[in-house]
Design an enzyme around this catalytic site. Structure first.
Site, PDB file in Angstrom:
ATOM      1  N   CYS A  82       0.841  -1.197   0.000  1.00  0.00           N
ATOM      2  CA  CYS A  82       0.000   0.000   0.000  1.00  0.00           C
ATOM      3  C   CYS A  82       0.869   1.236   0.000  1.00  0.00           C
ATOM      4  O   CYS A  82       2.012   1.201   0.426  1.00  0.00           O
ATOM      5  CB  CYS A  82      -0.984  -0.024   1.164  1.00  0.00           C
ATOM      6  SG  CYS A  82      -0.429   0.783   2.638  1.00  0.00           S
ATOM      7  N   LYS A 135       2.772  -8.799   1.204  1.00  0.00           N
ATOM      8  CA  LYS A 135       1.715  -8.217   0.380  1.00  0.00           C
ATOM      9  C   LYS A 135       2.353  -7.184  -0.539  1.00  0.00           C
ATOM     10  O   LYS A 135       3.072  -6.294  -0.079  1.00  0.00           O
ATOM     11  CB  LYS A 135       0.646  -7.564   1.250  1.00  0.00           C
ATOM     12  CG  LYS A 135      -0.496  -6.965   0.451  1.00  0.00           C
ATOM     13  CD  LYS A 135      -1.724  -6.796   1.318  1.00  0.00           C
ATOM     14  CE  LYS A 135      -2.868  -6.164   0.564  1.00  0.00           C
ATOM     15  NZ  LYS A 135      -2.682  -4.723   0.352  1.00  0.00           N
ATOM     16  N   GLY A 142      -7.747  -7.144  -5.427  1.00  0.00           N
ATOM     17  CA  GLY A 142      -8.026  -5.953  -6.234  1.00  0.00           C
ATOM     18  C   GLY A 142      -9.355  -6.032  -6.936  1.00  0.00           C
ATOM     19  O   GLY A 142      -9.569  -6.890  -7.792  1.00  0.00           O
ATOM     20  N   ASP A 143     -10.282  -5.148  -6.523  1.00  0.00           N
ATOM     21  CA  ASP A 143     -11.578  -4.969  -7.208  1.00  0.00           C
ATOM     22  C   ASP A 143     -12.473  -6.204  -7.165  1.00  0.00           C
ATOM     23  O   ASP A 143     -13.338  -6.353  -8.032  1.00  0.00           O
ATOM     24  CB  ASP A 143     -11.378  -4.546  -8.668  1.00  0.00           C
ATOM     25  CG  ASP A 143     -10.626  -3.234  -8.803  1.00  0.00           C
ATOM     26  OD1 ASP A 143     -10.428  -2.564  -7.772  1.00  0.00           O
ATOM     27  OD2 ASP A 143     -10.238  -2.892  -9.932  1.00  0.00           O
ATOM     28  N   ARG A 189     -12.232  -3.186  -0.066  1.00  0.00           N
ATOM     29  CA  ARG A 189     -13.284  -2.161  -0.046  1.00  0.00           C
ATOM     30  C   ARG A 189     -14.689  -2.734  -0.141  1.00  0.00           C
ATOM     31  O   ARG A 189     -15.619  -2.180   0.439  1.00  0.00           O
ATOM     32  CB  ARG A 189     -13.014  -1.150  -1.159  1.00  0.00           C
ATOM     33  CG  ARG A 189     -11.790  -0.292  -0.866  1.00  0.00           C
ATOM     34  CD  ARG A 189     -11.298   0.431  -2.092  1.00  0.00           C
ATOM     35  NE  ARG A 189     -10.805  -0.511  -3.102  1.00  0.00           N
ATOM     36  CZ  ARG A 189     -10.412  -0.168  -4.312  1.00  0.00           C
ATOM     37  NH1 ARG A 189     -10.467   1.100  -4.678  1.00  0.00           N
ATOM     38  NH2 ARG A 189      -9.954  -1.069  -5.152  1.00  0.00           N
TER      39      ARG A 189
HETATM   40  C1  LIG Z   1      -8.806   2.612   3.500  1.00  0.00           C
HETATM   41  C2  LIG Z   1      -7.751   1.655   3.021  1.00  0.00           C
HETATM   42  C3  LIG Z   1      -6.673   1.354   3.825  1.00  0.00           C
HETATM   43  C4  LIG Z   1      -5.682   0.450   3.390  1.00  0.00           C
HETATM   44  N1  LIG Z   1      -4.658   0.121   4.232  1.00  0.00           N
HETATM   45  C5  LIG Z   1      -3.768  -0.826   3.873  1.00  0.00           C
HETATM   46  C6  LIG Z   1      -2.773  -1.274   4.783  1.00  0.00           C
HETATM   47  O1  LIG Z   1      -2.700  -0.852   5.948  1.00  0.00           O
HETATM   48  N2  LIG Z   1      -1.900  -2.231   4.338  1.00  0.00           N
HETATM   49  C7  LIG Z   1      -1.979  -2.763   3.063  1.00  0.00           C
HETATM   50  O2  LIG Z   1      -1.159  -3.607   2.708  1.00  0.00           O
HETATM   51  N3  LIG Z   1      -2.908  -2.353   2.193  1.00  0.00           N
HETATM   52  C8  LIG Z   1      -3.818  -1.421   2.564  1.00  0.00           C
HETATM   53  N4  LIG Z   1      -4.814  -1.077   1.714  1.00  0.00           N
HETATM   54  C9  LIG Z   1      -4.924  -1.766   0.406  1.00  0.00           C
HETATM   55  C10 LIG Z   1      -5.871  -2.962   0.527  1.00  0.00           C
HETATM   56  O3  LIG Z   1      -5.358  -3.946   1.402  1.00  0.00           O
HETATM   57  C11 LIG Z   1      -6.121  -3.629  -0.846  1.00  0.00           C
HETATM   58  O4  LIG Z   1      -4.900  -4.091  -1.355  1.00  0.00           O
HETATM   59  C12 LIG Z   1      -6.741  -2.665  -1.850  1.00  0.00           C
HETATM   60  O5  LIG Z   1      -7.798  -1.928  -1.274  1.00  0.00           O
HETATM   61  C13 LIG Z   1      -7.262  -3.422  -3.079  1.00  0.00           C
HETATM   62  O6  LIG Z   1      -8.240  -4.365  -2.720  1.00  0.00           O
HETATM   63  P1  LIG Z   1      -9.829  -4.062  -2.907  1.00  0.00           P
HETATM   64  O7  LIG Z   1     -10.044  -3.644  -4.331  1.00  0.00           O
HETATM   65  O8  LIG Z   1     -10.509  -5.358  -2.573  1.00  0.00           O
HETATM   66  O9  LIG Z   1     -10.167  -2.937  -1.978  1.00  0.00           O
HETATM   67  C14 LIG Z   1      -5.791  -0.157   2.106  1.00  0.00           C
HETATM   68  C15 LIG Z   1      -6.872   0.160   1.291  1.00  0.00           C
HETATM   69  C16 LIG Z   1      -7.851   1.037   1.725  1.00  0.00           C
HETATM   70  C17 LIG Z   1      -9.021   1.336   0.825  1.00  0.00           C
END
Ligand SMILES: Cc1cc2nc3c(=O)[nH]c(=O)nc-3n(C[C@H](O)[C@H](O)[C@H](O)COP(=O)(O)O)c2cc1C
Length: 361
Positions: free
Chosen positions: A100, A142, A204-205, A228
């Site tokens: 992230c 990750k 992702g998504d 999300r």
């Molecule tokens: C509000 C928020 C906080 C996040 N915090 C972290 C985090 O602390 N560590 C991490 O590896 N990824 C973090 N991410 C990324 C998510 O783990 C994930 O990889 C990303 O949202 C894509 O997945 P999704 O499309 O299912 O949301 C965060 C994402 C969001 C939206």
């Protein structure tokens, strides 16, 4: 699926999300069908370990095992120390954040920025594995697909991580440069899966049961990680699990059940954060839970004017009771329907990405 000595109940994981996947939310998701959850990241900076924020993040009371803690930082020794510190406080799995756009730690960008410096990334991985292995604690990683479109190095870094002793790799199908824009791509995740023997998790998504099935098919991944789309919809794990097992879609949850789960979650949330902070930080969870329901936006605005936990719980309960007079189950609006393949597009989630930047800045 197993991870080190742990047998996971299923292959649907909650993504670590700073400011979201605290202990109460992880417990809620696990109760509603998630097989595994990774905590919000904990900084490797020792001077912050006693802060209220970090000590809350290191709170795992009552969370079903395995307890997985994500650590973020840019220095190998500090990351090894952070791993040991968290193991002493109950972590059973350590996850390294290279996924992230995390904040700066000691004036260097942590998280996915590390993918740009492979020697440093590997030095960190080796140091953390060396700290964890003697204690029987698996290390996971990750990451994103790469630094930028022209430099997608996920396969190379994942291979090196596997050789260094990492037990599982999760790949978010975007580059660091992309942030949360555009769409996740799954070809790179498939390439990582094909190159490794350890489990690979696709992320992702993934926003619906159909999308989950398609991502599994496209990547051959061992597990899926959902971020999300679980916000305000923690039952998505049960929905996906049911669809993958049977090919049938579950109906939306009964309003009475959703009310019970959400209110239990609120009480757990207030207990962790205390009345004032808890009331404020619960607003986003309530807003997410109602956003796809008729009148949800108006309710969210009203709810943001309330200033006590008691009022929040009562008002949410009353609102759901009123909804239940006309509906047995949550009546999702069409654009956020229960199973639209692209129902939750990344663009619809700009708020979350925004929130992450705010929370980690
Ligand atoms: C509000 C928020 C906080 C996040 N915090 C972290 C985090 O602390 N560590 C991490 O590896 N990824 C973090 N991410 C990324 C998510 O783990 C994930 O990889 C990303 O949202 C894509 O997945 P999704 O499309 O299912 O949301 C965060 C994402 C969001 C939206």
């Amino acid at each position: 699926m197993t991870l080190g000595p742990y047998r996971l109940p299923n292959r649907l994981f909650v993504a670590p999300m700073a400011g979201v996947t605290d202990r109460p939310f992880r417990v809620l998701c696990k109760k509603l069908g998630a097989g595994y959850a990774v905590s919000e990241m904990v900084t490797s900076r020792k001077d912050l370990w006693n802060s209220l924020k970090t000590s809350r993040r290191a709170n795992h009371e009552g969370e079903p095992a395995p307890i997985s803690v994500q650590i973020a930082g840019t220095d190998a020794l500090m990351m090894a120390e952070a791993a040991a510190y968290n193991i002493d406080r109950g972590a059973q799995i350590i996850d390294i954040n290279m996924g992230c756009p995390a904040k700066k730690v000691c004036n260097k960008w942590a998280g996915s920025a590390l993918m740009q410096d492979e020697p440093l990334a590997l030095e960190i991985i080796e140091a953390v594995v060396a700290a964890c292995a003697p204690r029987g604690v698996p290390v996971t990683l990750k990451m994103r697909t790469g630094w930028c479109q022209a430099e997608k190095n996920a396969v190379r870094l994942a291979r090196a991580a596997e050789q260094a002793g990492v037990a599982m790799v999760t790949v978010h199908g975007r580059t660091r440069e992309q942030g949360y824009t555009g769409h996740a791509e799954y070809d790179t995740i498939a390439a990582v899966k094909a190159a490794l023997r350890i489990p690979v998790v696709a992320n992702g998504d993934i926003s619906s049961p159909h999308k989950a099935r398609d991502v599994l098919a496209a990547t051959g991944a061992d597990a899926l990680m959902i971020g999300r789309a679980a916000q305000g919809r923690p039952w998505i794990f049960a929905e996906i699990a049911h669809f993958l097992e049977t090919g049938e879609l579950l109906p939306a949850p009964r309003i009475a059940d959703a009310k019970r789960w959400l209110i239990e979650h609120l009480h757990d949330h207030y207990t962790l954060y205390g009345e004032l902070t808890g009331m404020r930080s619960a607003r986003k969870h309530i807003g997410w839970a109602v956003r796809a329901l008729p009148g949800g936006e108006e309710f969210r605005r009203h709810m943001n004017t309330l200033d006590s936990c008691e009022d929040q719980v009562r008002t949410l309960g009353d609102w759901l009771d009123a909804l239940a007079q006309d509906h047995d189950r949550l009546p999702y609006l069409a654009q956020a329907a229960n199973d639209e393949p692209d129902g939750v597009s990344p663009d619809n989630n700009d708020n979350s990405a925004h929130e992450e930047r705010r929370l980690t800045a």
